[in-house]
Design a protein around this motif. Sequence first.
Motif, PDB file in Angstrom:
ATOM      1  N   ALA A  14      -3.526  -4.235  -0.422  1.00 50.72           N
ATOM      2  CA  ALA A  14      -2.285  -4.122   0.348  1.00 50.72           C
ATOM      3  C   ALA A  14      -1.071  -4.085  -0.576  1.00 50.72           C
ATOM      4  O   ALA A  14      -0.149  -3.294  -0.369  1.00 50.72           O
ATOM      5  CB  ALA A  14      -2.159  -5.279   1.337  1.00 50.72           C
ATOM      6  N   LYS A  15      -1.084  -4.902  -1.597  1.00 49.29           N
ATOM      7  CA  LYS A  15       0.029  -4.909  -2.554  1.00 49.29           C
ATOM      8  C   LYS A  15       0.129  -3.554  -3.252  1.00 49.29           C
ATOM      9  O   LYS A  15       1.218  -3.019  -3.409  1.00 49.29           O
ATOM     10  CB  LYS A  15      -0.155  -6.030  -3.572  1.00 49.29           C
ATOM     11  N   TYR A  16      -1.009  -2.988  -3.626  1.00 53.26           N
ATOM     12  CA  TYR A  16      -0.999  -1.690  -4.301  1.00 53.26           C
ATOM     13  C   TYR A  16      -0.541  -0.572  -3.362  1.00 53.26           C
ATOM     14  O   TYR A  16       0.291   0.250  -3.729  1.00 53.26           O
ATOM     15  CB  TYR A  16      -2.379  -1.358  -4.866  1.00 53.26           C
ATOM     16  N   LEU A  17      -1.087  -0.544  -2.143  1.00 57.26           N
ATOM     17  CA  LEU A  17      -0.744   0.527  -1.196  1.00 57.26           C
ATOM     18  C   LEU A  17       0.652   0.357  -0.586  1.00 57.26           C
ATOM     19  O   LEU A  17       1.228   1.314  -0.075  1.00 57.26           O
ATOM     20  CB  LEU A  17      -1.776   0.602  -0.067  1.00 57.26           C
ATOM     21  N   GLY A  18       1.153  -0.874  -0.606  1.00 60.91           N
ATOM     22  CA  GLY A  18       2.460  -1.137  -0.006  1.00 60.91           C
ATOM     23  C   GLY A  18       2.394  -1.286   1.498  1.00 60.91           C
ATOM     24  O   GLY A  18       3.409  -1.201   2.183  1.00 60.91           O
ATOM     25  N   SER A  53      -5.486  11.352  -0.022  1.00 58.38           N
ATOM     26  CA  SER A  53      -4.097  11.031   0.260  1.00 58.38           C
ATOM     27  C   SER A  53      -3.348  10.949  -1.060  1.00 58.38           C
ATOM     28  O   SER A  53      -3.891  11.300  -2.105  1.00 58.38           O
ATOM     29  CB  SER A  53      -4.027   9.693   1.007  1.00 58.38           C
ATOM     30  N   ASP A  54      -2.102  10.457  -1.014  1.00 61.61           N
ATOM     31  CA  ASP A  54      -1.355  10.262  -2.252  1.00 61.61           C
ATOM     32  C   ASP A  54      -1.962   9.149  -3.088  1.00 61.61           C
ATOM     33  O   ASP A  54      -1.917   9.180  -4.302  1.00 61.61           O
ATOM     34  CB  ASP A  54       0.104   9.917  -1.955  1.00 61.61           C
ATOM     35  N   LYS A  55      -2.478   8.134  -2.403  1.00 63.02           N
ATOM     36  CA  LYS A  55      -3.165   7.056  -3.099  1.00 63.02           C
ATOM     37  C   LYS A  55      -4.106   6.359  -2.139  1.00 63.02           C
ATOM     38  O   LYS A  55      -3.935   6.408  -0.920  1.00 63.02           O
ATOM     39  CB  LYS A  55      -2.190   6.076  -3.746  1.00 63.02           C
ATOM     40  N   GLN A  56      -5.099   5.750  -2.715  1.00 70.88           N
ATOM     41  CA  GLN A  56      -6.084   4.962  -1.977  1.00 70.88           C
ATOM     42  C   GLN A  56      -6.661   3.974  -2.974  1.00 70.88           C
ATOM     43  O   GLN A  56      -6.349   4.031  -4.161  1.00 70.88           O
ATOM     44  CB  GLN A  56      -7.188   5.849  -1.402  1.00 70.88           C
ATOM     45  N   MET A  57      -7.501   3.102  -2.509  1.00 71.87           N
ATOM     46  CA  MET A  57      -8.179   2.199  -3.421  1.00 71.87           C
ATOM     47  C   MET A  57      -9.655   2.175  -3.052  1.00 71.87           C
ATOM     48  O   MET A  57     -10.003   1.987  -1.889  1.00 71.87           O
ATOM     49  CB  MET A  57      -7.606   0.778  -3.320  1.00 71.87           C
ATOM     50  N   LYS A  58     -10.490   2.414  -4.057  1.00 64.94           N
ATOM     51  CA  LYS A  58     -11.921   2.239  -3.876  1.00 64.94           C
ATOM     52  C   LYS A  58     -12.332   1.005  -4.662  1.00 64.94           C
ATOM     53  O   LYS A  58     -11.921   0.821  -5.808  1.00 64.94           O
ATOM     54  CB  LYS A  58     -12.710   3.461  -4.349  1.00 64.94           C
ATOM     55  N   VAL A  59     -13.109   0.169  -4.004  1.00 66.68           N
ATOM     56  CA  VAL A  59     -13.607  -1.051  -4.624  1.00 66.68           C
ATOM     57  C   VAL A  59     -15.105  -0.874  -4.823  1.00 66.68           C
ATOM     58  O   VAL A  59     -15.829  -0.541  -3.880  1.00 66.68           O
ATOM     59  CB  VAL A  59     -13.309  -2.282  -3.735  1.00 66.68           C
ATOM     60  N   PHE A  60     -15.544  -1.057  -6.054  1.00 65.96           N
ATOM     61  CA  PHE A  60     -16.948  -0.908  -6.410  1.00 65.96           C
ATOM     62  C   PHE A  60     -17.511  -2.278  -6.764  1.00 65.96           C
ATOM     63  O   PHE A  60     -16.959  -2.976  -7.613  1.00 65.96           O
ATOM     64  CB  PHE A  60     -17.106   0.039  -7.605  1.00 65.96           C
ATOM     65  N   LEU A  61     -18.596  -2.638  -6.118  1.00 64.89           N
ATOM     66  CA  LEU A  61     -19.284  -3.903  -6.379  1.00 64.89           C
ATOM     67  C   LEU A  61     -20.679  -3.574  -6.889  1.00 64.89           C
ATOM     68  O   LEU A  61     -21.483  -2.963  -6.178  1.00 64.89           O
ATOM     69  CB  LEU A  61     -19.378  -4.743  -5.096  1.00 64.89           C
ATOM     70  N   ASN A  62     -20.961  -3.965  -8.134  1.00 58.56           N
ATOM     71  CA  ASN A  62     -22.292  -3.727  -8.689  1.00 58.56           C
ATOM     72  C   ASN A  62     -23.315  -4.580  -7.934  1.00 58.56           C
ATOM     73  O   ASN A  62     -23.171  -5.795  -7.855  1.00 58.56           O
ATOM     74  CB  ASN A  62     -22.340  -4.094 -10.174  1.00 58.56           C
ATOM     75  N   GLN A 149     -13.822   1.859   0.654  1.00 52.96           N
ATOM     76  CA  GLN A 149     -12.647   2.711   0.514  1.00 52.96           C
ATOM     77  C   GLN A 149     -11.547   2.196   1.433  1.00 52.96           C
ATOM     78  O   GLN A 149     -11.744   2.068   2.642  1.00 52.96           O
ATOM     79  CB  GLN A 149     -13.008   4.145   0.885  1.00 52.96           C
ATOM     80  N   TYR A 150     -10.390   1.906   0.835  1.00 56.32           N
ATOM     81  CA  TYR A 150      -9.230   1.440   1.580  1.00 56.32           C
ATOM     82  C   TYR A 150      -8.148   2.518   1.498  1.00 56.32           C
ATOM     83  O   TYR A 150      -7.845   3.022   0.414  1.00 56.32           O
ATOM     84  CB  TYR A 150      -8.679   0.151   0.973  1.00 56.32           C
ATOM     85  N   THR A 151      -7.570   2.849   2.638  1.00 55.76           N
ATOM     86  CA  THR A 151      -6.528   3.871   2.681  1.00 55.76           C
ATOM     87  C   THR A 151      -5.399   3.406   3.594  1.00 55.76           C
ATOM     88  O   THR A 151      -5.497   2.384   4.266  1.00 55.76           O
ATOM     89  CB  THR A 151      -7.074   5.212   3.232  1.00 55.76           C
ATOM     90  N   SER A 152      -4.364   4.230   3.625  1.00 51.69           N
ATOM     91  CA  SER A 152      -3.275   4.036   4.565  1.00 51.69           C
ATOM     92  C   SER A 152      -3.769   4.434   5.951  1.00 51.69           C
ATOM     93  O   SER A 152      -4.650   5.281   6.090  1.00 51.69           O
ATOM     94  CB  SER A 152      -2.100   4.929   4.163  1.00 51.69           C
ATOM     95  N   VAL A 153      -3.192   3.871   6.978  1.00 49.24           N
ATOM     96  CA  VAL A 153      -3.525   4.280   8.338  1.00 49.24           C
ATOM     97  C   VAL A 153      -3.153   5.748   8.546  1.00 49.24           C
ATOM     98  O   VAL A 153      -3.734   6.436   9.369  1.00 49.24           O
ATOM     99  CB  VAL A 153      -2.844   3.360   9.387  1.00 49.24           C
TER     100      VAL A 153
END
Length: 190
Positions: A14-18, A53-62, A149-153
């Motif tokens: 959330a901090k990264y995406l704003g 999108s312009d930005k998103q965040m993918k979180v990878f868990l081994n 994968q986390y994105t904006s709504v």
Amino acid sequence: MKFCTSPLIVGTVAKYLGEFPVISSIEVWNSPPSHEHKAGLTGSQKFHLDNVSDKQMKVFLNLIDIGPENGPFSFISESNSKNVCKQISYGDVVNVDRIEDEDVYKIIKPSELKQNIGNAGLVTLVDTCNCLHYGSRNTSKGRKLLMVQYTSVARADNRPFEFFPKNIYKGNDFLELLFNPFCSLNHNKT
């Protein structure tokens, strides 16, 4: 789900995406053992950017220990990615083009590559819309990881009903606002 919704992960994203993120995808990636194809690397095995999108965040868990022989997820920083993209005119139009290693390493040093290498439980967060990346190269031992994968709504590739003609809601403020929440409803009504 506890991992995907943990305050530490969601707060960081959330901090990264704003804004408060949306979980767009949860996948387990099971890359079976394989070797480089005789034809060379293909698809996501080559450097590329996601165009969600312009930005998103993918979180990878081994989910298992991952080393070089597991075909780790590999990426370069956002600043290096911007430099490469600018110099080779990548992304001048929306695309999913793939970039050859030689083209990337003419601009940055191979030592700039970061890899998701570590024990089971290692977490890596990457904006794959802004960081050139690849994965699943020469997976002689295979790999297993969780990708969230986390994105904006309002992500660019998933607006509701965008396949309808724009004038389908013309004159109906409710439908126009529903299908295009960023519209201006300042219609000139007489």
